[in-house]
Design a protein around this motif. Structure first.
Motif, PDB file in Angstrom:
ATOM      1  N   THR A 114     -55.276 -30.234  -9.339  1.00 16.54           N
ATOM      2  CA  THR A 114     -55.031 -31.263 -10.354  1.00 16.54           C
ATOM      3  C   THR A 114     -55.479 -30.847 -11.753  1.00 16.54           C
ATOM      4  N   ASP A 115     -56.377 -29.889 -11.841  1.00 13.23           N
ATOM      5  CA  ASP A 115     -56.815 -29.468 -13.178  1.00 13.23           C
ATOM      6  C   ASP A 115     -56.157 -28.143 -13.607  1.00 13.23           C
ATOM      7  N   TRP A 116     -55.042 -27.804 -12.958  1.00 15.24           N
ATOM      8  CA  TRP A 116     -54.312 -26.583 -13.306  1.00 15.24           C
ATOM      9  C   TRP A 116     -52.890 -26.961 -13.695  1.00 15.24           C
ATOM     10  N   LYS A 117     -52.468 -26.526 -14.863  1.00 10.86           N
ATOM     11  CA  LYS A 117     -51.170 -26.961 -15.407  1.00 10.86           C
ATOM     12  C   LYS A 117     -50.025 -26.055 -14.977  1.00 10.86           C
ATOM     13  N   GLY A 118     -50.315 -25.081 -14.120  1.00 14.14           N
ATOM     14  CA  GLY A 118     -49.276 -24.128 -13.748  1.00 14.14           C
ATOM     15  C   GLY A 118     -49.535 -22.794 -14.420  1.00 14.14           C
ATOM     16  N   PRO A 119     -48.737 -21.786 -14.086  1.00 14.55           N
ATOM     17  CA  PRO A 119     -48.993 -20.431 -14.601  1.00 14.55           C
ATOM     18  C   PRO A 119     -48.902 -20.370 -16.128  1.00 14.55           C
ATOM     19  N   ALA A 120     -49.859 -19.657 -16.728  1.00 11.72           N
ATOM     20  CA  ALA A 120     -49.904 -19.497 -18.181  1.00 11.72           C
ATOM     21  C   ALA A 120     -48.888 -18.446 -18.615  1.00 11.72           C
ATOM     22  N   ALA A 121     -48.620 -18.380 -19.912  1.00 13.63           N
ATOM     23  CA  ALA A 121     -47.759 -17.316 -20.439  1.00 13.63           C
ATOM     24  C   ALA A 121     -48.315 -15.971 -19.975  1.00 13.63           C
ATOM     25  N   GLY A 122     -47.423 -15.101 -19.498  1.00 15.30           N
ATOM     26  CA  GLY A 122     -47.861 -13.799 -18.991  1.00 15.30           C
ATOM     27  C   GLY A 122     -47.973 -13.771 -17.487  1.00 15.30           C
ATOM     28  N   GLU A 123     -48.101 -14.962 -16.879  1.00 11.70           N
ATOM     29  CA  GLU A 123     -48.192 -15.004 -15.412  1.00 11.70           C
ATOM     30  C   GLU A 123     -47.098 -15.916 -14.824  1.00 11.70           C
ATOM     31  N   ARG A 124     -46.040 -16.098 -15.614  1.00  9.27           N
ATOM     32  CA  ARG A 124     -44.958 -16.977 -15.161  1.00  9.27           C
ATOM     33  C   ARG A 124     -43.888 -16.186 -14.382  1.00  9.27           C
ATOM     34  N   PRO A 125     -43.016 -16.906 -13.679  1.00  9.10           N
ATOM     35  CA  PRO A 125     -42.002 -16.214 -12.867  1.00  9.10           C
ATOM     36  C   PRO A 125     -41.058 -15.353 -13.711  1.00  9.10           C
ATOM     37  N   ALA A 126     -40.605 -14.285 -13.122  1.00 10.27           N
ATOM     38  CA  ALA A 126     -39.642 -13.397 -13.777  1.00 10.27           C
ATOM     39  C   ALA A 126     -38.218 -13.830 -13.482  1.00 10.27           C
ATOM     40  N   ALA A 127     -38.051 -14.712 -12.516  1.00  7.35           N
ATOM     41  CA  ALA A 127     -36.702 -15.140 -12.125  1.00  7.35           C
ATOM     42  C   ALA A 127     -36.782 -16.444 -11.345  1.00  7.35           C
ATOM     43  N   TYR A 128     -35.644 -17.083 -11.266  1.00  3.55           N
ATOM     44  CA  TYR A 128     -35.509 -18.294 -10.444  1.00  3.55           C
ATOM     45  C   TYR A 128     -34.194 -18.241  -9.674  1.00  3.55           C
ATOM     46  N   ILE A 129     -34.223 -18.778  -8.478  1.00  7.91           N
ATOM     47  CA  ILE A 129     -32.983 -19.021  -7.724  1.00  7.91           C
ATOM     48  C   ILE A 129     -32.971 -20.500  -7.356  1.00  7.91           C
ATOM     49  N   ALA A 130     -31.957 -21.212  -7.825  1.00 10.78           N
ATOM     50  CA  ALA A 130     -31.789 -22.609  -7.413  1.00 10.78           C
ATOM     51  C   ALA A 130     -30.860 -22.645  -6.200  1.00 10.78           C
ATOM     52  N   ILE A 131     -31.316 -23.310  -5.151  1.00  6.64           N
ATOM     53  CA  ILE A 131     -30.462 -23.513  -3.969  1.00  6.64           C
ATOM     54  C   ILE A 131     -29.699 -24.812  -4.181  1.00  6.64           C
ATOM     55  N   LEU A 132     -28.384 -24.714  -4.118  1.00  4.48           N
ATOM     56  CA  LEU A 132     -27.514 -25.839  -4.453  1.00  4.48           C
ATOM     57  C   LEU A 132     -26.722 -26.295  -3.228  1.00  4.48           C
ATOM     58  N   LEU A 133     -26.488 -27.573  -3.153  1.00  2.00           N
ATOM     59  CA  LEU A 133     -25.545 -28.097  -2.163  1.00  2.00           C
ATOM     60  C   LEU A 133     -24.206 -28.309  -2.861  1.00  2.00           C
ATOM     61  N   ASP A 134     -23.180 -27.655  -2.350  1.00  3.08           N
ATOM     62  CA  ASP A 134     -21.831 -27.840  -2.893  1.00  3.08           C
ATOM     63  C   ASP A 134     -21.201 -29.034  -2.175  1.00  3.08           C
ATOM     64  N   ARG A 135     -21.260 -30.177  -2.848  1.00  2.00           N
ATOM     65  CA  ARG A 135     -20.778 -31.423  -2.225  1.00  2.00           C
ATOM     66  C   ARG A 135     -19.258 -31.445  -2.066  1.00  2.00           C
ATOM     67  N   SER A 136     -18.575 -30.500  -2.693  1.00  2.00           N
ATOM     68  CA  SER A 136     -17.123 -30.432  -2.469  1.00  2.00           C
ATOM     69  C   SER A 136     -16.833 -29.810  -1.095  1.00  2.00           C
ATOM     70  N   ILE A 137     -17.854 -29.170  -0.498  1.00  2.00           N
ATOM     71  CA  ILE A 137     -17.697 -28.607   0.855  1.00  2.00           C
ATOM     72  C   ILE A 137     -18.217 -29.590   1.892  1.00  2.00           C
TER      73      ILE A 137
END
Lengths: 190, 190
Positions: B70-93
């Motif tokens: 609760t007293d940690w705001k998340g990774p600081a500059a310099g220790e943040r992710p280099a990439a993201y992958i969003a998993i999506l549901l394709d509702r047209s399928i």
């Protein structure tokens, strides 16, 4: 290495039933889920497993196999699973399990495949009957049943052409599974 | 081997941001999901990914990290992710995806871990803002966002004693995660 394992990890539905699986093996594969991520680290999933021929036969009667193979009733005697692992939600811990179920199922299956076995995640399950067979208390809800055994069929992945994602079996009994190509899966890359 | 990979695959939340991830790597890890089981083989999951520093920063602002710290705001500059992958549901399928999401998330992460990276599945996501940032059409629904990078923290698994499943960080910055012992996970073995 993981690529090879992921490729080998097909949904197998016919097994060499002479090859048994031991409770020790089931414990090992379930034990891998201890190392899995869990939403809010709640770890609400539990497991019920059987490698017992009599219990297996009772469970088998409560499952439906391969919806797209409409003229196939499921594996015949001699090619049925040697074991089952039911993935359970322990509702006394949480009613919410995020994507813990798929994480666990995939991890268990990769563990089995690495040791030369394979399986299939089944969702068409008579859950109330399986609960009775396994004598599960009411707070444990069956999410999925994983069938496990020594694979005795060939499963090949094919490039999906068009939109027909139904798997099919050819005259030689080879099971064909159309999968979308990677470039269809990735809708955005920045 | 898989055991080692599963053990190494912790939920990492601090990374060495100097170590970049390429779109090629993201494609490779997403490509592993082609080999994954999918309920009724519908394959309704799609993926949006970014390894771009500017887009990453925009995404970062839409995420909440480590609810129990609760007293940690998340990774600081310099220790943040280099990439993201969003998993999506394709509702047209399909509107239904069974446990495909966890299967895919675990497979992507194991692929990343095998190459010396690591990540964290995030559910506390401002989905509508991330959809805007990634310019996703309305039929693609964000299920989860996987943060990825070169881990720059030590995460240790501990035997859960009692019922307090909250992870915690010690004075040296080591992240401790209580996990249920295997014999607590297995409620029935026949």
């Amino acid at each position: 290495m993981l690529t090879e394992l992921a490729r080998k990890n097909r949904s197998y539905r016919r097994y060499d039933e002479r090859v048994r699986i031991t409770p020790r093996q089931l414990e090992r594969w379930i034990g891998l889920t201890r190392f899995c991520a869990s939403g809010r680290n709640m770890q609400p999933l539990k497991y019920a497993a059987t490698a017992d021929a009599i219990v297996n036969e009772q469970i088998f009667g409560q499952l439906a196999w391969a919806g797209y193979l409409t003229d196939w009733k499921g594996p015949a005697a001699g090619e049925r699973p040697a074991a089952y692992i039911a993935i359970l939600l322990d509702r006394s811990i949480s009613g919410q399990y995020y994507c813990d179920d798929g994480i666990a199922a995939q991890t268990i299956l990769l563990g089995a495949v690495e040791e030369g076995y394979g399986g299939c995640i089944l969702g068409s399950v008579n859950r109330s009957r399986v609960s009775e067979i396994l004598e599960l208390p009411g707070h444990l809800e069956i999410l999925w049943v994983i069938a496990l055994g020594k694979p005795a069929e060939t499963v090949v992945i094919e490039e999906l052409a068009g939109t027909d994602i139904r798997y099919w079996r050819d005259a030689e009994g080879v099971h064909h599974v159309p999968k979308r190509p990677t470039d269809e899966l990735i809708v955005c890359m920045k």
